[in-house]
Design a protein around this motif. Structure first.
Motif, PDB file in Angstrom:
ATOM      1  N   UNK A 174       2.586  16.280   2.096  1.00  0.00           N
ATOM      2  CA  UNK A 174       3.352  15.713   0.972  1.00  0.00           C
ATOM      3  C   UNK A 174       2.465  14.759   0.181  1.00  0.00           C
ATOM      4  N   UNK A 175       2.726  14.693  -1.114  1.00  0.00           N
ATOM      5  CA  UNK A 175       2.098  13.664  -1.950  1.00  0.00           C
ATOM      6  C   UNK A 175       2.996  12.432  -1.921  1.00  0.00           C
ATOM      7  N   UNK A 176       2.408  11.273  -2.194  1.00  0.00           N
ATOM      8  CA  UNK A 176       3.193  10.031  -2.250  1.00  0.00           C
ATOM      9  C   UNK A 176       4.387  10.217  -3.204  1.00  0.00           C
ATOM     10  N   UNK A 177       4.151  10.856  -4.342  1.00  0.00           N
ATOM     11  CA  UNK A 177       5.220  11.027  -5.345  1.00  0.00           C
ATOM     12  C   UNK A 177       6.381  11.874  -4.817  1.00  0.00           C
ATOM     13  N   UNK A 178       6.075  12.846  -3.937  1.00  0.00           N
ATOM     14  CA  UNK A 178       7.157  13.665  -3.352  1.00  0.00           C
ATOM     15  C   UNK A 178       8.133  12.756  -2.602  1.00  0.00           C
ATOM     16  N   UNK A 179       7.577  11.808  -1.864  1.00  0.00           N
ATOM     17  CA  UNK A 179       8.418  10.912  -1.063  1.00  0.00           C
ATOM     18  C   UNK A 179       9.154   9.928  -1.983  1.00  0.00           C
ATOM     19  N   UNK A 180       8.422   9.382  -2.937  1.00  0.00           N
ATOM     20  CA  UNK A 180       9.028   8.404  -3.853  1.00  0.00           C
ATOM     21  C   UNK A 180      10.214   9.038  -4.593  1.00  0.00           C
ATOM     22  N   UNK A 181      10.048  10.273  -5.064  1.00  0.00           N
ATOM     23  CA  UNK A 181      11.142  10.922  -5.816  1.00  0.00           C
ATOM     24  C   UNK A 181      12.397  11.069  -4.961  1.00  0.00           C
ATOM     25  N   UNK A 182      12.214  11.409  -3.678  1.00  0.00           N
ATOM     26  CA  UNK A 182      13.387  11.543  -2.794  1.00  0.00           C
ATOM     27  C   UNK A 182      14.027  10.182  -2.534  1.00  0.00           C
ATOM     28  N   UNK A 183      13.189   9.152  -2.408  1.00  0.00           N
ATOM     29  CA  UNK A 183      13.742   7.791  -2.218  1.00  0.00           C
ATOM     30  C   UNK A 183      14.565   7.389  -3.449  1.00  0.00           C
ATOM     31  N   UNK A 184      14.015   7.629  -4.642  1.00  0.00           N
ATOM     32  CA  UNK A 184      14.738   7.231  -5.866  1.00  0.00           C
ATOM     33  C   UNK A 184      16.072   7.968  -5.964  1.00  0.00           C
ATOM     34  N   UNK A 185      16.060   9.264  -5.612  1.00  0.00           N
ATOM     35  CA  UNK A 185      17.302  10.050  -5.645  1.00  0.00           C
ATOM     36  C   UNK A 185      18.352   9.425  -4.719  1.00  0.00           C
ATOM     37  N   UNK A 186      17.935   9.105  -3.488  1.00  0.00           N
ATOM     38  CA  UNK A 186      18.901   8.561  -2.515  1.00  0.00           C
ATOM     39  C   UNK A 186      19.363   7.155  -2.902  1.00  0.00           C
ATOM     40  N   UNK A 237       1.431  12.296   4.803  1.00  0.00           N
ATOM     41  CA  UNK A 237       1.024  11.897   3.445  1.00  0.00           C
ATOM     42  C   UNK A 237      -0.328  11.198   3.614  1.00  0.00           C
ATOM     43  N   UNK A 238      -1.299  11.538   2.817  1.00  0.00           N
ATOM     44  CA  UNK A 238      -2.640  11.000   3.051  1.00  0.00           C
ATOM     45  C   UNK A 238      -2.832   9.578   2.492  1.00  0.00           C
ATOM     46  N   UNK A 239      -2.021   8.674   2.991  1.00  0.00           N
ATOM     47  CA  UNK A 239      -2.180   7.244   2.735  1.00  0.00           C
ATOM     48  C   UNK A 239      -3.109   6.694   3.819  1.00  0.00           C
ATOM     49  N   UNK A 240      -3.238   5.369   3.853  1.00  0.00           N
ATOM     50  CA  UNK A 240      -4.035   4.750   4.925  1.00  0.00           C
ATOM     51  C   UNK A 240      -3.497   5.173   6.301  1.00  0.00           C
ATOM     52  N   UNK A 241      -2.164   5.151   6.429  1.00  0.00           N
ATOM     53  CA  UNK A 241      -1.562   5.529   7.711  1.00  0.00           C
ATOM     54  C   UNK A 241      -1.766   7.012   8.001  1.00  0.00           C
ATOM     55  N   UNK A 242      -1.626   7.842   6.997  1.00  0.00           N
ATOM     56  CA  UNK A 242      -1.802   9.279   7.170  1.00  0.00           C
ATOM     57  C   UNK A 242      -3.219   9.617   7.615  1.00  0.00           C
ATOM     58  N   UNK A 243      -4.183   8.908   7.041  1.00  0.00           N
ATOM     59  CA  UNK A 243      -5.592   9.177   7.374  1.00  0.00           C
ATOM     60  C   UNK A 243      -5.889   8.835   8.832  1.00  0.00           C
ATOM     61  N   UNK A 244      -5.147   7.848   9.351  1.00  0.00           N
ATOM     62  CA  UNK A 244      -5.316   7.435  10.749  1.00  0.00           C
ATOM     63  C   UNK A 244      -5.140   8.618  11.710  1.00  0.00           C
ATOM     64  N   UNK A 298       0.849  -1.205   0.000  1.00  0.00           N
ATOM     65  CA  UNK A 298       0.000   0.000   0.000  1.00  0.00           C
ATOM     66  C   UNK A 298       0.880   1.250   0.000  1.00  0.00           C
ATOM     67  N   UNK A 299       0.245   2.385  -0.168  1.00  0.00           N
ATOM     68  CA  UNK A 299       0.854   3.683   0.094  1.00  0.00           C
ATOM     69  C   UNK A 299       2.208   3.930  -0.561  1.00  0.00           C
ATOM     70  N   UNK A 300       3.119   4.473   0.236  1.00  0.00           N
ATOM     71  CA  UNK A 300       4.434   4.897  -0.270  1.00  0.00           C
ATOM     72  C   UNK A 300       5.253   3.711  -0.767  1.00  0.00           C
ATOM     73  N   UNK A 301       5.174   2.587  -0.051  1.00  0.00           N
ATOM     74  CA  UNK A 301       5.952   1.404  -0.445  1.00  0.00           C
ATOM     75  C   UNK A 301       5.504   0.861  -1.790  1.00  0.00           C
ATOM     76  N   UNK A 302       4.200   0.807  -1.989  1.00  0.00           N
ATOM     77  CA  UNK A 302       3.677   0.294  -3.261  1.00  0.00           C
ATOM     78  C   UNK A 302       4.109   1.210  -4.426  1.00  0.00           C
ATOM     79  N   UNK A 303       3.964   2.525  -4.208  1.00  0.00           N
ATOM     80  CA  UNK A 303       4.343   3.472  -5.261  1.00  0.00           C
ATOM     81  C   UNK A 303       5.850   3.412  -5.532  1.00  0.00           C
TER      82      UNK A 303
END
Ligand code: NDP
Length: 252
Positions: free
Chosen positions: A218-230, A190-197, A17-22
């Protein structure tokens, strides 16, 4: 900036789900061979339907032995994203031992364990690697009802730094040949399932958003882009950082 992970093998935890799936899907789009680890089979089924090249592994990462068994044949991994986490919010005085243990098992102990498995393989093969731990702004700023979550993410930031210290040095004479870099991303809400909690209540959300200089979550993509960079060679000299993805929240 073009990032390619062609020829690389990646493992993402909490990929259902969420950030991991994206993140898993983005890595696959960038050419990586992706192993997706999570504990709900239905999420893995829908993920492999969406992207047939993903290899699914279904395991509860809170279970040390089950994780050991599930990942024993995972093969060489170059890129690791420790993303899975557990959030169960309650006021400080109501925290129970079970909630404490479950949170630390997933958010800290499983990160240590999966990273040991992957990093031992990298070292044995003498291959380079990059590890990104998904932490939170909550590692560095106290949030009401987040006692245990904040404590786990604070621990994760220090785990990241010690991993960077110990795994960074390389033994061979070819520049960077078996260096392993370890960094974290530290997102705001980030408004994923966890964020909504924690942040579905508009009043609570507004108070938080007002503290973010960019004025949004943050949007999921904001986090994903930083992960890909690192994960990528574009951050070759970046090691041991806790990178806020928070619109400036932690600077205020
Ligand atoms: P989600 O709840 O949307 O997804 C978490 C994923 O991790 C799910 O697929 C979940 O599986 C999996 N997971 C949880 N526990 C385990 C376990 N024991 N074993 C295997 N898989 C597990 O969360 P997010 O995408 O929002 O969060 C991803 C990361 O980002 C986390 O580390 C979180 O702390 C961090 N983060 C999130 C923020 C937010 O506001 N959303 C803000 C800052 C950081 P299942 O659903 O089956 O339990």
């Amino acid at each position: 900036m073009q990032i390619s992970f062609e020829g690389k093998r990646a493992l993402v935890t909490g990929a259902g789900k969420g950030i991991g799936r994206a993140t898993a899907l983005a890595l696959a789009r960038c050419g990586a061979e992706v192993t997706a680890v999570t504990r709900t089979q239905a999420d893995l089924d829908s993920l492999t339907q969406e992207c047939s090249s993903v290899t699914p592994v279904c395991v509860d990462l809170a279970d040390w032995e089950a994780t050991e068994a599930a990942l024993q044949d995972v093969g060489p991994i170059h890129l690791l994203v420790n993303n899975a986490a557990y959030a169960n919010l309650q006021p400080f005085l109501e925290v129970t031992p079970d909630q404490f243990d479950q949170s630390f098992s997933v958010n800290v102990k499983a990160v240590l364990h999966v990273s040991q498995i992957v990093a031992r393989g990298m070292k044995a093969r003498g291959s380079r690697g990059s590890i990104v731990n998904v932490s939170s702004q909550a590692s560095q700023c106290a949030l009401r009802d987040h006692t245990v979550y904040c404590a786990t993410k604070g621990a994760l930031d220090m785990l990241t730094k010690v991993m960077a210290l110990e795994l960074g040095p390389h033994q061979c004479f070819v520049l960077c040949c078996d260096q392993i870099r370890v960094n974290s991303v530290n997102p705001t809400v980030v408004m994923t399932e966890m964020g909504r909690l924690g942040w579905s209540d508009p009043e609570k959300a507004k108070v938080m958003m007002d503290r973010i200089p960019l004025g949004r979550f943050a949007e999921v993509e904001d986090v994903v882009n930083s992960i890909l960079f690192l994960l990528s060679d574009k951050s070759n000299m970046t090691n041991g950082v806790t990178l806020p993805v928070d619109g400036g929240f932690l600077t205020c």
